[in-house]
Design a protein around this motif. Structure first.
Motif, PDB file in Angstrom:
ATOM      1  N   GLU A  71       0.829  -1.208   0.000  1.00 37.52           N
ATOM      2  CA  GLU A  71       0.000   0.000   0.000  1.00 37.52           C
ATOM      3  C   GLU A  71       0.863   1.258   0.000  1.00 37.52           C
ATOM      4  O   GLU A  71       0.574   2.214  -0.714  1.00 37.52           O
ATOM      5  CB  GLU A  71      -0.954  -0.038   1.189  1.00 37.52           C
ATOM      6  N   ALA A  72       1.959   1.262   0.764  1.00 36.25           N
ATOM      7  CA  ALA A  72       2.864   2.416   0.780  1.00 36.25           C
ATOM      8  C   ALA A  72       3.511   2.615  -0.589  1.00 36.25           C
ATOM      9  O   ALA A  72       3.631   3.752  -1.070  1.00 36.25           O
ATOM     10  CB  ALA A  72       3.927   2.236   1.862  1.00 36.25           C
ATOM     11  N   ALA A  73       3.911   1.522  -1.242  1.00 39.28           N
ATOM     12  CA  ALA A  73       4.533   1.618  -2.564  1.00 39.28           C
ATOM     13  C   ALA A  73       3.541   2.124  -3.606  1.00 39.28           C
ATOM     14  O   ALA A  73       3.886   2.948  -4.466  1.00 39.28           O
ATOM     15  CB  ALA A  73       5.097   0.258  -2.977  1.00 39.28           C
ATOM     16  N   VAL A  74       2.299   1.659  -3.544  1.00 38.03           N
ATOM     17  CA  VAL A  74       1.267   2.105  -4.486  1.00 38.03           C
ATOM     18  C   VAL A  74       1.007   3.603  -4.296  1.00 38.03           C
ATOM     19  O   VAL A  74       0.963   4.361  -5.270  1.00 38.03           O
ATOM     20  CB  VAL A  74      -0.030   1.284  -4.313  1.00 38.03           C
ATOM     21  N   ILE A  75       0.865   4.036  -3.061  1.00 39.26           N
ATOM     22  CA  ILE A  75       0.611   5.455  -2.789  1.00 39.26           C
ATOM     23  C   ILE A  75       1.778   6.306  -3.262  1.00 39.26           C
ATOM     24  O   ILE A  75       1.582   7.362  -3.866  1.00 39.26           O
ATOM     25  CB  ILE A  75       0.315   5.672  -1.287  1.00 39.26           C
ATOM     26  N   GLU A  76       3.004   5.851  -3.034  1.00 47.02           N
ATOM     27  CA  GLU A  76       4.179   6.609  -3.483  1.00 47.02           C
ATOM     28  C   GLU A  76       4.212   6.726  -5.001  1.00 47.02           C
ATOM     29  O   GLU A  76       4.524   7.779  -5.534  1.00 47.02           O
ATOM     30  CB  GLU A  76       5.461   5.961  -2.959  1.00 47.02           C
ATOM     31  N   GLN A  77       3.858   5.648  -5.696  1.00 51.72           N
ATOM     32  CA  GLN A  77       3.820   5.713  -7.165  1.00 51.72           C
ATOM     33  C   GLN A  77       2.732   6.670  -7.643  1.00 51.72           C
ATOM     34  O   GLN A  77       2.934   7.411  -8.598  1.00 51.72           O
ATOM     35  CB  GLN A  77       3.630   4.322  -7.761  1.00 51.72           C
ATOM     36  N   ILE A  78       1.581   6.650  -7.001  1.00 51.13           N
ATOM     37  CA  ILE A  78       0.501   7.573  -7.371  1.00 51.13           C
ATOM     38  C   ILE A  78       0.949   9.005  -7.145  1.00 51.13           C
ATOM     39  O   ILE A  78       0.765   9.866  -8.014  1.00 51.13           O
ATOM     40  CB  ILE A  78      -0.788   7.273  -6.575  1.00 51.13           C
ATOM     41  N   ARG A  79       1.531   9.288  -6.001  1.00 52.05           N
ATOM     42  CA  ARG A  79       1.978  10.649  -5.692  1.00 52.05           C
ATOM     43  C   ARG A  79       3.018  11.129  -6.707  1.00 52.05           C
ATOM     44  O   ARG A  79       2.990  12.277  -7.140  1.00 52.05           O
ATOM     45  CB  ARG A  79       2.506  10.715  -4.272  1.00 52.05           C
ATOM     46  N   GLY A  80       3.934  10.253  -7.077  1.00 52.61           N
ATOM     47  CA  GLY A  80       4.924  10.607  -8.092  1.00 52.61           C
ATOM     48  C   GLY A  80       4.291  10.851  -9.444  1.00 52.61           C
ATOM     49  O   GLY A  80       4.656  11.789 -10.158  1.00 52.61           O
ATOM     50  N   MET A  81       3.329  10.024  -9.786  1.00 55.66           N
ATOM     51  CA  MET A  81       2.633  10.160 -11.057  1.00 55.66           C
ATOM     52  C   MET A  81       1.901  11.503 -11.149  1.00 55.66           C
ATOM     53  O   MET A  81       1.908  12.151 -12.189  1.00 55.66           O
ATOM     54  CB  MET A  81       1.637   9.017 -11.230  1.00 55.66           C
ATOM     55  N   LEU A  82       1.295  11.933 -10.051  1.00 51.57           N
ATOM     56  CA  LEU A  82       0.531  13.178 -10.063  1.00 51.57           C
ATOM     57  C   LEU A  82       1.418  14.404 -10.279  1.00 51.57           C
ATOM     58  O   LEU A  82       0.924  15.461 -10.644  1.00 51.57           O
ATOM     59  CB  LEU A  82      -0.261  13.323  -8.760  1.00 51.57           C
ATOM     60  N   ARG A  83       2.717  14.254 -10.078  1.00 50.05           N
ATOM     61  CA  ARG A  83       3.656  15.362 -10.288  1.00 50.05           C
ATOM     62  C   ARG A  83       4.238  15.381 -11.707  1.00 50.05           C
ATOM     63  O   ARG A  83       4.900  16.333 -12.092  1.00 50.05           O
ATOM     64  CB  ARG A  83       4.797  15.278  -9.269  1.00 50.05           C
ATOM     65  N   ALA A  84       4.020  14.330 -12.474  1.00 53.66           N
ATOM     66  CA  ALA A  84       4.618  14.220 -13.806  1.00 53.66           C
ATOM     67  C   ALA A  84       3.916  15.154 -14.796  1.00 53.66           C
ATOM     68  O   ALA A  84       2.693  15.115 -14.927  1.00 53.66           O
ATOM     69  CB  ALA A  84       4.535  12.779 -14.301  1.00 53.66           C
ATOM     70  N   PRO A  85       4.684  15.995 -15.513  1.00 57.05           N
ATOM     71  CA  PRO A  85       4.083  16.950 -16.458  1.00 57.05           C
ATOM     72  C   PRO A  85       3.208  16.287 -17.520  1.00 57.05           C
ATOM     73  O   PRO A  85       2.151  16.809 -17.877  1.00 57.05           O
ATOM     74  CB  PRO A  85       5.285  17.641 -17.101  1.00 57.05           C
ATOM     75  N   GLU A  86       3.625  15.129 -18.030  1.00 57.11           N
ATOM     76  CA  GLU A  86       2.835  14.465 -19.080  1.00 57.11           C
ATOM     77  C   GLU A  86       1.493  13.973 -18.540  1.00 57.11           C
ATOM     78  O   GLU A  86       0.504  13.921 -19.265  1.00 57.11           O
ATOM     79  CB  GLU A  86       3.614  13.320 -19.735  1.00 57.11           C
ATOM     80  N   VAL A  87       1.434  13.648 -17.251  1.00 56.32           N
ATOM     81  CA  VAL A  87       0.178  13.225 -16.633  1.00 56.32           C
ATOM     82  C   VAL A  87      -0.757  14.419 -16.476  1.00 56.32           C
ATOM     83  O   VAL A  87      -1.963  14.311 -16.683  1.00 56.32           O
ATOM     84  CB  VAL A  87       0.438  12.527 -15.274  1.00 56.32           C
ATOM     85  N   VAL A  88      -0.189  15.570 -16.134  1.00 57.07           N
ATOM     86  CA  VAL A  88      -1.002  16.786 -16.015  1.00 57.07           C
ATOM     87  C   VAL A  88      -1.661  17.102 -17.350  1.00 57.07           C
ATOM     88  O   VAL A  88      -2.876  17.328 -17.417  1.00 57.07           O
ATOM     89  CB  VAL A  88      -0.139  17.986 -15.536  1.00 57.07           C
ATOM     90  N   VAL A  89      -0.886  17.081 -18.420  1.00 62.36           N
ATOM     91  CA  VAL A  89      -1.417  17.402 -19.753  1.00 62.36           C
ATOM     92  C   VAL A  89      -2.458  16.368 -20.181  1.00 62.36           C
ATOM     93  O   VAL A  89      -3.543  16.723 -20.662  1.00 62.36           O
ATOM     94  CB  VAL A  89      -0.276  17.506 -20.794  1.00 62.36           C
ATOM     95  N   ALA A  90      -2.157  15.093 -19.993  1.00 62.77           N
ATOM     96  CA  ALA A  90      -3.098  14.038 -20.380  1.00 62.77           C
ATOM     97  C   ALA A  90      -4.388  14.137 -19.568  1.00 62.77           C
ATOM     98  O   ALA A  90      -5.488  13.950 -20.109  1.00 62.77           O
ATOM     99  CB  ALA A  90      -2.456  12.666 -20.193  1.00 62.77           C
ATOM    100  N   SER A  91      -4.270  14.451 -18.287  1.00 61.25           N
ATOM    101  CA  SER A  91      -5.455  14.586 -17.428  1.00 61.25           C
ATOM    102  C   SER A  91      -6.293  15.777 -17.863  1.00 61.25           C
ATOM    103  O   SER A  91      -7.525  15.704 -17.895  1.00 61.25           O
ATOM    104  CB  SER A  91      -5.037  14.764 -15.967  1.00 61.25           C
ATOM    105  N   TRP A  92      -5.644  16.862 -18.179  1.00 60.50           N
ATOM    106  CA  TRP A  92      -6.347  18.063 -18.626  1.00 60.50           C
ATOM    107  C   TRP A  92      -7.122  17.773 -19.913  1.00 60.50           C
ATOM    108  O   TRP A  92      -8.312  18.082 -20.018  1.00 60.50           O
ATOM    109  CB  TRP A  92      -5.343  19.194 -18.833  1.00 60.50           C
ATOM    110  N   ARG A  93      -6.468  17.112 -20.862  1.00 61.21           N
ATOM    111  CA  ARG A  93      -7.142  16.791 -22.130  1.00 61.21           C
ATOM    112  C   ARG A  93      -8.320  15.843 -21.909  1.00 61.21           C
ATOM    113  O   ARG A  93      -9.378  16.001 -22.510  1.00 61.21           O
ATOM    114  CB  ARG A  93      -6.153  16.170 -23.106  1.00 61.21           C
ATOM    115  N   ALA A  94      -8.129  14.856 -21.045  1.00 60.10           N
ATOM    116  CA  ALA A  94      -9.193  13.885 -20.798  1.00 60.10           C
ATOM    117  C   ALA A  94     -10.361  14.495 -20.025  1.00 60.10           C
ATOM    118  O   ALA A  94     -11.505  14.085 -20.195  1.00 60.10           O
ATOM    119  CB  ALA A  94      -8.633  12.688 -20.031  1.00 60.10           C
TER     120      ALA A  94
END
Length: 136
Positions: free
Chosen positions: A36-59
């Motif tokens: 659970e700690a590893a999953v949360i850490e990966q999610i938190r890291g993902m939310l900081r990634a610029p490409e995720v921000v752009v993809a989320s905005w478009r979606a």
């Protein structure tokens, strides 16, 4: 779950082990807290990634009329420091919204994200903040 010294420890057990018995999988069980700690850490890291921000905005654009990329970036960035303050039920809801499956192997952890999960989360945050309006 096991109990040791009046303390419960939860484990995730391999489906292979459940179906075919102990010794049939190189990773038979893993402490739940570690996964659970590893999953949360990966999610938190993902939310900081610029490409995720752009993809989320478009979606999220079809759901939130007028939503701007910087609003999505701010919403995703705001979730990171607030994570510890969320109720466990809300943390679980967000994880279920974002994660479809977690695979554990000898070479590490692999997350499969839900295609629409981030877009839905961004749309919810945008709607709650009044920054976008749900499309009719």
């Amino acid at each position: 779950m096991s109990q040791r010294r009046c303390r419960r420890t939860r484990y995730y057990v391999s489906q292979t082990v459940l179906k075919h018995g102990a010794g049939t999988c190189p990773v038979p069980r893993v402490p739940a807290a570690e996964i659970e700690a590893a999953v949360i850490e990966q999610i938190r890291g993902m939310l900081r990634a610029p490409e995720v921000v752009v993809a989320s905005w478009r979606a999220a654009q079809p759901e939130c009329e007028g939503l701007q990329e910087d609003e999505v970036r701010e919403a995703l960035a705001a979730l990171d420091p607030l994570w510890a303050e969320l109720f466990p039920a809300e943390q679980a809801r967000i994880i279920q919204l974002l994660i479809e499956r977690v695979d554990i192997g000898t070479n590490g952890l692999k997350l499969r994200f839900r295609d629409k999960g981030l877009a839905q989360m961004v749309a919810e945050v945008g709607i709650m903040n009044g920054k976008g309006q749900k499309a009719a």
